[in-house]
Design an enzyme around this catalytic site. Structure first.
Site, short mmCIF file in Angstrom:
data_model
loop_
_atom_site.label_atom_id
_atom_site.label_comp_id
_atom_site.label_asym_id
_atom_site.label_seq_id
_atom_site.Cartn_x
_atom_site.Cartn_y
_atom_site.Cartn_z
N GLU A 1 6.05 7.66 -34.43
CA GLU A 1 4.59 7.67 -34.34
C GLU A 1 3.88 7.67 -35.69
OE1 GLU A 1 3.32 10.80 -31.70
OE2 GLU A 1 4.36 9.94 -29.98
N GLU B 1 9.64 8.67 -25.36
CA GLU B 1 9.05 9.96 -24.98
C GLU B 1 8.13 9.74 -23.80
OE1 GLU B 1 6.91 12.17 -27.99
OE2 GLU B 1 8.48 11.83 -29.47
C1 FCB Z 1 4.31 13.21 -29.46
C2 FCB Z 1 5.31 13.73 -30.47
C3 FCB Z 1 6.23 14.79 -29.94
C4 FCB Z 1 5.54 15.74 -28.99
C5 FCB Z 1 4.75 14.97 -27.95
C6 FCB Z 1 4.05 15.85 -26.95
O1 FCB Z 1 3.20 12.73 -30.12
O2 FCB Z 1 6.10 12.67 -30.96
O3 FCB Z 1 6.81 15.43 -31.04
O4 FCB Z 1 4.77 16.62 -29.69
O5 FCB Z 1 3.80 14.14 -28.56
#
Ligand code: FCB
Length: 452
Positions: free
Chosen positions: A174, A355
């Protein structure tokens, strides 16, 4: 064993080589902030500023994963998943980001990777999940082009040590968050508020990605190489031209700003114009250095974006279903996003959801269990949304739940719980929530179906 626990997802089809996993990052779980020669990271320093972390906490102890890693790997194996996405703490392996390497830190990650392999788990490694060595911040951090060279050295060092064992290496997690939240709004480390700097940081992150991939390719690794980006499909709040234009610009700032350089070799012109004098300084040749072939793009998805020209849209009004973060639960957005990324960037050969998950307040019940129906439903509908994207031809490689266990949620501290495993921070006791058991049954059923 029943797969009815994730009924919507169970009705979808997934390719046989689709990988199911869980994800964490170093700073959020390891603790041991100064153990065995580790140097401080910008998040160690940031947490010490009064008022920046909601509950005044830090990553000093977190989930004590640095000490409890073997137990945690057993727990991952028992979840029935195939893959574990984790990150390496740069200042644990090279305390100042320059100069001496820390053998104790390198040995920790080598034990971790060997431990995963011994349990039949696939290691997915991320190099930069935000914990930059503080010593590099002291000389300008990601705003200083010299940090790009330090990152390439770090990438090569880790790749030489682990790149023949891990399945995949992602350069950055990110970069939008590092640039925007770290350098423009300042709510994340290093806590700076400077739009010009934020734009330059994003360029240096992309440049370091390209140069690191090129350097790692020369090592002829087994690992596939890529990057992880946070994305949200942007919808206009109304049909007005102004809201549509706003949605297009927001999509440009979040998605095209990273994907266009990675795959098309330029920054999006509309965002460059929007930035005006704050647009980054780009040296001749940089765009070619960024656009190098990669094997995958990891996508982190939590919610959609709603754009209104006057910023009047507020997800907290209007009866939308929200998580504990205040983020709307919108699984269709994940299908829309994956389909549009594949349509707009066909050169991104393989996409992963690296994620996805939700924070919900999860009390441990009188029976000692955590009945997190909201999270179970979130996972069910979002995995189904990935299935819908696959049905529309999107080349998906896998899905990883954020997160394996409750952990340090950055500026929210320990108040927001994303884990499918509950962590009691006073005792470090781990308790799989109902969502973990449902995900386990779902994954085991998919894996069993492959073998027939
Ligand atoms: C993302 C991050 C991760 C976590 C999630 C909820 O932005 O990569 O580390 O904090 O959000």
């Amino acid at each position: 064993m029943s797969s009815s626990t994730l009924p919507t997802a169970s009705a979808k089809r997934f390719p046989d080589d689709f990988v199911w996993g869980v994800a964490t990052s170093a700073f959020q779980i390891e603790g041991a902030h100064d153990a065995d020669g580790k140097g401080p990271s910008i998040w160690d320093s940031f947490c010490r500023q009064p008022g920046v972390i909601a509950d005044g906490s830090s990553g000093d102890v977190a989930c004590e994963h640095y000490a409890r890693w073997e137990q945690d790997l057993d727990m991952i194996r028992d979840l029935g998943v195939e893959a574990y996405r984790f990150s390496v703490s740069w200042p644990r392996v090279r305390p100042t980001g320059d100069g001496e390497w820390n053998e104790a830190g390198l040995a920790f990650y080598e034990r971790l990777v060997d431990g995963l392999l011994a349990r039949g788990l696939k290691p997915y490694l991320t190099l930069n999940h935000w914990d930059l060595p503080q010593a590099l911040q002291d000389i300008g951090g990601w705003g200083n082009r010299a940090t790009v060279e330090r990152f390439v050295e770090y990438a090569v060092g880790i790749a030489k040590r682990l790149g023949h064992k891990v399945v995949s290496i992602a350069t950055h997690n990110e970069p939008w968050v590092v640039a925007q939240l770290g350098h423009e709004t300042g709510v994340f480390a290093p806590g700076l508020k400077d739009r010009r700097l934020a734009a330059q940081v994003s360029h240096h992150l992309l440049l370091s990605h390209g140069l690191a991939v090129t350097a790692m390719r020369e090592l002829q690794l087994k690992a596939s190489l890529g990057i992880v980006l946070n994305m949200a499909p942007m919808y206009p709040a109304t049909d007005s031209d102004a809201d549509r234009a706003k949605a297009r610009l927001e999509d440009g700032k979040l998605r095209r700003w990273y994907m266009d350089p990675l795959f098309n070799g330029h920054y999006p012109q509309d965002v460059i114009e929007h930035l005006g004098d704050d647009a980054p300084y780009v040296e001749a040749g940089d765009m070619d250095r960024i656009r190098v072939p990669i094997d995958f793009v990891g996508i982190n998805y939590y919610s959609r974006g709603m754009a209104s020209a006057d910023n009047s849209f507020d997800p907290k009004t209007g009866g939308l279903e929200l998580t504990d973060m205040g983020w709307e639960v919108y699984p269709q957005g994940l299908t829309d996003l994956l389909v549009s990324v594949h349509r707009d960037y066909p050169a991104a050969k393989r996409l992963y959801v690296t994620e996805n998950g939700g924070a919900f307040p999860d009390p441990v019940g009188a029976d000692g269990r955590v009945h997190d129906e909201d999270r179970t439903r979130y996972l069910d509908t979002h995995i189904a949304a990935v299935g819908d994207a696959i049905a529309q031809g999107v080349p998906m490689g896998g899905y990883m739940v954020w997160s394996l266990m409750d952990n340090f949620e950055w500026a929210s501290g320990y108040e927001k719980r994303f884990g499918i495993v509950h962590v009691d921070y006073a005792t470090q006791r781990r308790t799989p929530k109902d969502s973990a058991l449902a995900y386990r049954d779902f994954v085991l059923a998919r894996r069993a179906a492959r073998q027939v």
